[in-house]
Design an enzyme around this catalytic site. Sequence first.
Site, PDB file in Angstrom:
ATOM      1  N   LYS A 173     -15.021  -0.515 -13.786  1.00  0.00           N
ATOM      2  CA  LYS A 173     -13.987  -1.562 -14.120  1.00  0.00           C
ATOM      3  C   LYS A 173     -14.299  -2.884 -14.804  1.00  0.00           C
ATOM      4  O   LYS A 173     -15.397  -3.451 -14.569  1.00  0.00           O
ATOM      5  CB  LYS A 173     -13.621  -1.956 -12.497  1.00  0.00           C
ATOM      6  CG  LYS A 173     -12.380  -2.847 -12.397  1.00  0.00           C
ATOM      7  CD  LYS A 173     -12.069  -3.032 -10.753  1.00  0.00           C
ATOM      8  CE  LYS A 173     -10.916  -3.921 -10.834  1.00  0.00           C
ATOM      9  NZ  LYS A 173     -10.519  -4.162  -9.331  1.00  0.00           N
ATOM     10  N   SER A 222      -7.827  -3.286  -3.378  1.00  0.00           N
ATOM     11  CA  SER A 222      -7.713  -2.692  -4.820  1.00  0.00           C
ATOM     12  C   SER A 222      -8.440  -1.398  -4.931  1.00  0.00           C
ATOM     13  O   SER A 222      -8.028  -0.910  -6.250  1.00  0.00           O
ATOM     14  CB  SER A 222      -8.398  -3.924  -5.594  1.00  0.00           C
ATOM     15  OG  SER A 222      -7.508  -5.100  -5.550  1.00  0.00           O
ATOM     16  N   SER A 229      -6.132  -3.861  -7.823  1.00  0.00           N
ATOM     17  CA  SER A 229      -6.368  -4.143  -9.174  1.00  0.00           C
ATOM     18  C   SER A 229      -7.153  -3.158 -10.006  1.00  0.00           C
ATOM     19  O   SER A 229      -7.360  -3.590 -11.079  1.00  0.00           O
ATOM     20  CB  SER A 229      -6.942  -5.640  -9.311  1.00  0.00           C
ATOM     21  OG  SER A 229      -8.295  -5.457  -8.462  1.00  0.00           O
TER      22      SER A 229
END
Length: 466
Positions: A82, A181, A157
């Site tokens: 990420k 997330s 996210s």
Amino acid sequence: MTTENAPPPGILAMSEALERGVVTPSALLADALARVSRANEALGAFVHVDEAGAARAAADAGARQAAGRRLGPLDGVPVAVKDNIWVTGMPAHWGSRMWSDFIPPCDDIVVERLRAAGAVMIGKTNTPEFALSGRTDSPLHGKARNPWDVALTPGGSSGGSVAAVAAGMVPVALTTDAGGSTRIPASYTGLYGLRPSNGRIARRHGFPPMGIDFQAVGVVARDLADLELTYGLLAGPDERDPASLRLPSPRAGGKPRIGWFARYDGELVHPEVEAAVAECAALLAQAGYEVAPRSAAYDVKLVRSVWGALSSAGAARAAEMHPERWRAEASAAIAAAATRGLAMTAVDYVRALDGLATLRAQVSENWGEVDVYLCPSAASPAWAIDQEFPAEIGGRPGHAAAQNTFATWVNAIGHPGLSIPGRPHADGRPLGVQLVGRFGGEADLFDVARAIAGGASWTRPAFPSW
């Protein structure tokens, strides 16, 4: 090892093929990059692909393979990271224009462990600004889309990471989880997604947290075995992270005791989500687990109050790292959060910490004789990508906070949470159910997840071909 659009293998299958010498790390990398090339424009999963660095890592893994000295099952396997996790040599944009040129000076500890395991990191995945949204729509990189239906959001996210894994670009990806997330996007895309206990995956270097210790590095994978394997290689203490030195020993022996709830009074939840949770509870009872309905152990209004204050303060601190730029360059949502944070007083902030202490004591007192709670991962399945939140949930108007009803309390108390696939929605959209353990209780979550996967009466749908 695969043909175009064929389902990609998981880590265990890749590793077995590497051990037998029927494929090389460079060939696995070429296949992964071909999948990225085919799908990424449509999905917005990756925001940076490091072909040169990945090629070097694959060549090194190939040399170890040829010499019979593979480092383990991840050696030579493509993975994704990420965009808010620091990797030396790759940008870390944090989804923000303000960090558009930032390249971290060092690896975070979890990345060090990926390198030590021989993993081939092919690039960074999309995240909203400051990883602070339930959708993945970055002002710098745009939207990530759901591989099951590009008209749907993959959530946030960690939307880029789940899109990359669900589309078969990589078998596993790193995520973060400060308010759901990892688990919520995993539930929208049919994946397994783990938010481990605070400190279980050690951290040292990275962006400042939005909410003190709410965020943990997580993992998403298509297969439970792949997720458990990757977690096992990444978990463990490190003296640079004091929180990683304070975890309890795993619970000894016996089946975990299960408490379950499928709704929170007064809050929204889709009826098919409720039904999926109830079905898993019945399955576990049939498998010989002690299962009992329980009320939620937390006060969701207090969770939201604490998270709202801490995340606003965190956004203000991050924005003020670029005092001359943030008002012009931040997204509207981050600018609003930062403005709220700057208006807070020291007393306001300490009151939020007091609220967090009250919440943690409340959950501890209410937990009861339960080892694992079973509940929804999210209030509904994925929704239209151009909407901020679902227009309706269970026949009632939706709202922005609904999707975190069952997720953020886990971050607030620092416990492990694992989203696993439940019976899909009637229209085919994936639905996740969540397992929440005692602090340090990841082993119990894997135990229960295996029981559900092994005893499920529904057929898990095939992932979409990309």
